[in-house]
Design an enzyme around this catalytic site. Structure first.
Site, short mmCIF file in Angstrom:
data_model
loop_
_atom_site.label_atom_id
_atom_site.label_comp_id
_atom_site.label_asym_id
_atom_site.label_seq_id
_atom_site.Cartn_x
_atom_site.Cartn_y
_atom_site.Cartn_z
N GLY A 45 0.92 -1.56 0.34
CA GLY A 45 -0.02 -0.24 0.00
C GLY A 45 1.32 0.91 -0.42
N ASP A 100 0.62 3.31 4.07
CA ASP A 100 -0.11 4.39 3.19
C ASP A 100 -1.16 4.80 4.41
OD1 ASP A 100 -1.36 1.35 4.43
OD2 ASP A 100 -1.92 0.66 2.47
N ASP A 103 -4.76 2.04 10.72
CA ASP A 103 -6.70 1.77 11.35
C ASP A 103 -6.66 1.21 12.31
OD1 ASP A 103 -9.22 1.24 10.77
OD2 ASP A 103 -8.91 -1.11 10.39
N GLY A 105 -4.53 -0.09 14.06
CA GLY A 105 -3.32 -0.46 14.56
C GLY A 105 -2.43 -1.52 14.70
N THR A 107 -1.10 -4.38 12.95
CA THR A 107 -0.32 -4.71 12.32
C THR A 107 0.93 -3.76 12.40
OG1 THR A 107 -1.74 -3.94 10.08
CG2 THR A 107 0.75 -4.13 9.77
N LYS A 131 -6.50 6.87 11.08
CA LYS A 131 -8.04 6.65 11.45
C LYS A 131 -7.86 6.45 13.04
CE LYS A 131 -9.99 4.03 7.16
NZ LYS A 131 -10.40 2.60 7.05
N ARG A 167 -4.81 0.66 -6.44
CA ARG A 167 -3.27 1.73 -6.13
C ARG A 167 -3.05 2.63 -7.24
NH1 ARG A 167 -2.44 -2.09 -2.68
NH2 ARG A 167 -2.26 -3.81 -2.41
P1 5GP Z 1 -4.80 -1.94 10.71
O1 5GP Z 1 -3.86 -3.72 11.54
O2 5GP Z 1 -4.06 -0.90 11.78
O3 5GP Z 1 -5.73 -2.51 11.46
O4 5GP Z 1 -4.48 -1.96 9.38
C1 5GP Z 1 -3.93 -1.42 8.45
C2 5GP Z 1 -3.69 -2.07 7.45
O5 5GP Z 1 -5.22 -2.12 6.36
C3 5GP Z 1 -3.04 -0.85 5.94
O6 5GP Z 1 -2.02 -0.83 5.76
C4 5GP Z 1 -3.97 -1.43 5.10
O7 5GP Z 1 -3.37 -2.46 3.98
C5 5GP Z 1 -5.33 -2.24 5.85
N1 5GP Z 1 -6.64 -0.37 5.79
C6 5GP Z 1 -6.70 -0.04 6.48
N2 5GP Z 1 -8.08 0.34 6.29
C7 5GP Z 1 -8.21 0.70 5.22
C8 5GP Z 1 -8.94 1.09 4.33
O8 5GP Z 1 -9.83 2.02 4.41
N3 5GP Z 1 -9.31 1.13 3.02
C9 5GP Z 1 -7.92 0.02 2.46
N4 5GP Z 1 -7.64 0.04 1.00
N5 5GP Z 1 -7.28 -0.54 3.18
C10 5GP Z 1 -7.13 -0.34 4.56
#
Ligand code: 5GP
Length: 185
Positions: A45, A100, A103, A105, A107, A131, A167
């Site tokens: 991403g 990128d 969300d 957090g 990851t 977010k 993308r």
């Molecule tokens: P986290 O582990 O913070 O919940 O998720 C991070 C990953 O989720 C980001 O690197 C991305 O790949 C994916 N992600 C989270 N929100 C979105 C979104 O609104 N759109 C897309 N395309 N991917 C998202």
């Protein structure tokens, strides 16, 4: 429900993204002046954002990549997997992780824990989008450089995908509010 680009609307325009990247880069350049900076892109991403950001950074900046998977479709699974790792050691380096979007957090929390034992001089986090309202309580992630804080909407474009597509769009798009519920988001 199968989504396509018509279910999305432009959310952050190319010019706005580029202007913000220039501002972020100015701050990063000042903070890392004279340091041995390694820009680490989290694939896939971040590749578009990273390409634009690093072109504002000092020419001695090195680039590396890793890949972490944690997402399927439009909902976070909470499962984190490192698919492949950095190609160079980061011992003694100042590492700038480029993501990128953050969300829940999860990851980044997981990735930071793994990288923290490798002897880097510093590890900072730069994300295009954040977010904050989605952050899990038990997840501790501090963002050093954030392009845009956004509400909880599903976004694509400018590196972000929907099932691997979109993308390459120059703007960031958000799922239209009228289709959010039907799409299960
Ligand atoms: P986290 O582990 O913070 O919940 O998720 C991070 C990953 O989720 C980001 O690197 C991305 O790949 C994916 N992600 C989270 N929100 C979105 C979104 O609104 N759109 C897309 N395309 N991917 C998202």
């Amino acid at each position: 429900m199968e989504l396509s680009l018509k279910d999305f609307e432009v959310f952050i325009k190319e010019e706005t993204i580029q202007a913000r990247i220039a501002e972020m880069a100015e701050k990063i350049c000042a903070d890392f002046e004279g340091k041995d900076l390694v820009a680490v892109g989290v694939l896939k991403g971040s590749f578009v954002f990273m390409a634009d950001l690093v072109r504002h950074l000092p020419p001695e900046t090195t680039c590396d990549f890793l890949r972490v998977s944690s997402y399927e479709g439009v909902k976070s699974t909470g499962k984190v997997r490192i698919d492949f790792d950095l190609t160079q050691p980061i011992q003694g380096k100042d590492v700038l992780i480029i993501e990128d979007i953050i969300d829940t957090g999860l990851t980044m929390h997981c990735l930071m824990q793994r990288l923290s034992v490798r002897g880097a001089n510093s590890i900072s986090l730069c994300t295009l989008l954040d977010k904050p309202s989605r952050r899990k309580d038990d997840v501790d992630v501090s963002v050093n450089y954030c392009g845009f804080k956004i509400e909880n909407r599903f976004v694509l474009g400018y590196g972000l995908d929907l099932d691997g597509k979109y993308r390459n769009l120059r703007d960031v798009y958000a799922l239209r509010s009228e289709v959010e519920e039907a799409a299960g988001y």
